[in-house]
Design an enzyme around this catalytic site. Structure first.
Site, PDB file in Angstrom:
ATOM      1  N   LYS A 240       0.825  -1.207   0.000  1.00 43.64           N
ATOM      2  CA  LYS A 240       0.000   0.000   0.000  1.00 43.64           C
ATOM      3  C   LYS A 240       0.865   1.265   0.000  1.00 43.64           C
ATOM      4  O   LYS A 240       2.081   1.196   0.249  1.00 43.64           O
ATOM      5  CB  LYS A 240      -0.917  -0.042   1.230  1.00 43.64           C
ATOM      6  CG  LYS A 240      -1.923  -1.204   1.207  1.00 43.64           C
ATOM      7  CD  LYS A 240      -2.851  -1.168   2.423  1.00 43.64           C
ATOM      8  CE  LYS A 240      -3.864  -2.312   2.367  1.00 43.64           C
ATOM      9  NZ  LYS A 240      -4.827  -2.242   3.505  1.00 43.64           N
TER      10      LYS A 240
ATOM     11  N   TYR B 104     -12.191  -1.587  -3.502  1.00 47.61           N
ATOM     12  CA  TYR B 104     -12.726  -1.884  -2.169  1.00 47.61           C
ATOM     13  C   TYR B 104     -14.265  -1.813  -2.143  1.00 47.61           C
ATOM     14  O   TYR B 104     -14.853  -1.532  -1.096  1.00 47.61           O
ATOM     15  CB  TYR B 104     -12.139  -0.928  -1.132  1.00 47.61           C
ATOM     16  CG  TYR B 104     -10.837  -1.390  -0.488  1.00 47.61           C
ATOM     17  CD1 TYR B 104     -10.629  -2.718  -0.122  1.00 47.61           C
ATOM     18  CD2 TYR B 104      -9.817  -0.482  -0.194  1.00 47.61           C
ATOM     19  CE1 TYR B 104      -9.441  -3.133   0.480  1.00 47.61           C
ATOM     20  CE2 TYR B 104      -8.631  -0.884   0.416  1.00 47.61           C
ATOM     21  CZ  TYR B 104      -8.454  -2.218   0.753  1.00 47.61           C
ATOM     22  OH  TYR B 104      -7.289  -2.624   1.360  1.00 47.61           O
TER      23      TYR B 104
ATOM     24  N   ASN C  51      -1.821  -0.039   6.911  1.00 49.83           N
ATOM     25  CA  ASN C  51      -1.284  -1.304   7.415  1.00 49.83           C
ATOM     26  C   ASN C  51      -0.424  -2.033   6.388  1.00 49.83           C
ATOM     27  O   ASN C  51      -0.375  -3.247   6.353  1.00 49.83           O
ATOM     28  CB  ASN C  51      -2.417  -2.177   7.964  1.00 49.83           C
ATOM     29  CG  ASN C  51      -3.500  -2.435   6.941  1.00 49.83           C
ATOM     30  OD1 ASN C  51      -3.371  -2.062   5.784  1.00 49.83           O
ATOM     31  ND2 ASN C  51      -4.567  -3.113   7.345  1.00 49.83           N
TER      32      ASN C  51
ATOM     33  N   HIS D  82      -1.928  -5.547   1.496  1.00 48.00           N
ATOM     34  CA  HIS D  82      -3.248  -6.143   1.251  1.00 48.00           C
ATOM     35  C   HIS D  82      -3.050  -7.552   0.729  1.00 48.00           C
ATOM     36  O   HIS D  82      -2.095  -7.818  -0.001  1.00 48.00           O
ATOM     37  CB  HIS D  82      -4.015  -5.338   0.191  1.00 48.00           C
ATOM     38  CG  HIS D  82      -5.145  -6.111  -0.411  1.00 48.00           C
ATOM     39  ND1 HIS D  82      -6.373  -6.200   0.187  1.00 48.00           N
ATOM     40  CD2 HIS D  82      -5.201  -6.900  -1.517  1.00 48.00           C
ATOM     41  CE1 HIS D  82      -7.154  -6.993  -0.546  1.00 48.00           C
ATOM     42  NE2 HIS D  82      -6.460  -7.423  -1.586  1.00 48.00           N
TER      43      HIS D  82
ATOM     44  N   GLU E 280      -9.822  -9.436  -7.928  1.00 44.55           N
ATOM     45  CA  GLU E 280      -8.753  -8.465  -7.676  1.00 44.55           C
ATOM     46  C   GLU E 280      -7.605  -8.597  -8.688  1.00 44.55           C
ATOM     47  O   GLU E 280      -7.044  -7.598  -9.123  1.00 44.55           O
ATOM     48  CB  GLU E 280      -8.233  -8.633  -6.253  1.00 44.55           C
ATOM     49  CG  GLU E 280      -9.285  -8.243  -5.212  1.00 44.55           C
ATOM     50  CD  GLU E 280      -8.829  -8.404  -3.779  1.00 44.55           C
ATOM     51  OE1 GLU E 280      -9.533  -7.914  -2.884  1.00 44.55           O
ATOM     52  OE2 GLU E 280      -7.759  -9.016  -3.553  1.00 44.55           O
TER      53      GLU E 280
HETATM   54  P1  ATP Z   1      -6.994  -5.854   3.137  1.00 46.00           P
HETATM   55  O1  ATP Z   1      -8.328  -6.086   2.457  1.00 46.00           O
HETATM   56  O2  ATP Z   1      -6.428  -4.482   2.845  1.00 46.00           O
HETATM   57  O3  ATP Z   1      -6.027  -6.959   2.874  1.00 46.00           O
HETATM   58  P2  ATP Z   1      -8.035  -6.912   5.550  1.00 46.00           P
HETATM   59  O4  ATP Z   1      -8.665  -7.946   4.673  1.00 46.00           O
HETATM   60  O5  ATP Z   1      -7.157  -7.385   6.663  1.00 46.00           O
HETATM   61  O6  ATP Z   1      -7.206  -5.885   4.704  1.00 46.00           O
HETATM   62  P3  ATP Z   1     -10.541  -5.497   5.533  1.00 46.00           P
HETATM   63  O7  ATP Z   1     -11.589  -5.729   6.558  1.00 46.00           O
HETATM   64  O8  ATP Z   1     -10.727  -6.068   4.166  1.00 46.00           O
HETATM   65  O9  ATP Z   1      -9.156  -5.977   6.165  1.00 46.00           O
HETATM   66  O10 ATP Z   1     -10.336  -3.917   5.421  1.00 46.00           O
HETATM   67  C1  ATP Z   1      -9.739  -3.343   4.287  1.00 46.00           C
HETATM   68  C2  ATP Z   1      -8.817  -2.225   4.721  1.00 46.00           C
HETATM   69  O11 ATP Z   1      -9.603  -1.147   5.235  1.00 46.00           O
HETATM   70  C3  ATP Z   1      -7.874  -2.587   5.879  1.00 46.00           C
HETATM   71  O12 ATP Z   1      -6.694  -3.222   5.469  1.00 46.00           O
HETATM   72  C4  ATP Z   1      -7.582  -1.218   6.433  1.00 46.00           C
HETATM   73  O13 ATP Z   1      -6.648  -0.506   5.611  1.00 46.00           O
HETATM   74  C5  ATP Z   1      -8.933  -0.534   6.321  1.00 46.00           C
HETATM   75  N1  ATP Z   1      -9.736  -0.765   7.546  1.00 46.00           N
HETATM   76  C6  ATP Z   1     -10.389  -1.901   7.913  1.00 46.00           C
HETATM   77  N2  ATP Z   1     -11.021  -1.757   9.083  1.00 46.00           N
HETATM   78  C7  ATP Z   1     -10.766  -0.480   9.472  1.00 46.00           C
HETATM   79  C8  ATP Z   1     -11.138   0.316  10.596  1.00 46.00           C
HETATM   80  N3  ATP Z   1     -11.908  -0.183  11.561  1.00 46.00           N
HETATM   81  N4  ATP Z   1     -10.664   1.587  10.645  1.00 46.00           N
HETATM   82  C9  ATP Z   1      -9.893   2.104   9.675  1.00 46.00           C
HETATM   83  N5  ATP Z   1      -9.519   1.405   8.584  1.00 46.00           N
HETATM   84  C10 ATP Z   1      -9.941   0.144   8.485  1.00 46.00           C
HETATM   85 MG    MG Z   2      -9.784  -7.431   2.925  1.00 47.06          MG
END
Ligand code: ATP
Ligand code: MG
Length: 139
Positions: free
Chosen positions: A10, A50, A113, A116, A127
């Site tokens: 990211k 997303y 974080n 992804h 994706e």
């Molecule tokens: P990713 O899809 O990016 O691999 P993930 O599958 O672990 O991450 P998701 O639930 O899909 O988590 O959320 C997508 C992204 O949205 C997260 O990686 C983070 O960057 C952001 N995100 C998720 N939950 C929160 C939250 N509670 N507050 C802020 N940002 C969040």
């Molecule tokens: Mg995710």
């Protein structure tokens, strides 16, 4: 079963010079990088990526973040790679991520974080085709 997943470094990971660090961890496991490039998403492209999170409280913010700078997108292939790459990343919230994972070691924010990874075969297919065409990713 051999499968493919989409990995993204990211904008925070790229900005913090963590491309090599992430790739080193991927290559240290039994998974192969089948395709790789640097892209920069527009806000609308980030919304499309997303889309499953549309309507959630963090949707506007995370799509701003994902379109704030370049990302490195990669296709990884290997046995059970969807689950194994998510294990390598660690939990969404770096505070809950296991010791030694990318997010635990480098993330400082639940949103920013670093990485992804696709979460299912269906998501991976969507994706991967979102970012790569047939020339970039032979079958
Ligand atoms: P990713 O899809 O990016 O691999 P993930 O599958 O672990 O991450 P998701 O639930 O899909 O988590 O959320 C997508 C992204 O949205 C997260 O990686 C983070 O960057 C952001 N995100 C998720 N939950 C929160 C939250 N509670 N507050 C802020 N940002 C969040
Ligand atoms: Mg995710």
């Amino acid at each position: 079963m051999k499968e493919r997943t989409l990995s993204i470094i990211k904008p925070d990971g790229v900005l913090r010079n963590l491309i090599g660090e992430v790739i080193k961890r991927i290559e240290g496991r039994d998974m192969t990088i089948k395709a790789l490039k640097m892209i920069r998403m527009t806000k609308d492209q980030a919304r499309g990526f997303y889309a499953v999170h549309a309507g959630k409280p963090f949707f506007e913010s995370v799509t701003d973040f994902m379109s704030s700078g370049p990302c490195v997108v990669m296709v990884l292939e290997g046995e059970d790679v969807i689950k194994r790459y998510r294990e390598l990343m660690g939990a969404t919230n770096y505070k809950d991520a296991a010791e030694g994972t990318i997010r635990r070691e480098f993330a400082v924010d639940i949103e920013k974080n670093i990485v992804h990874g696709s979460d299912s075969p269906e998501t991976a297919q969507f994706e991967i085709s979102y970012f790569f065409n047939a020339l970039e990713l032979p079958k």
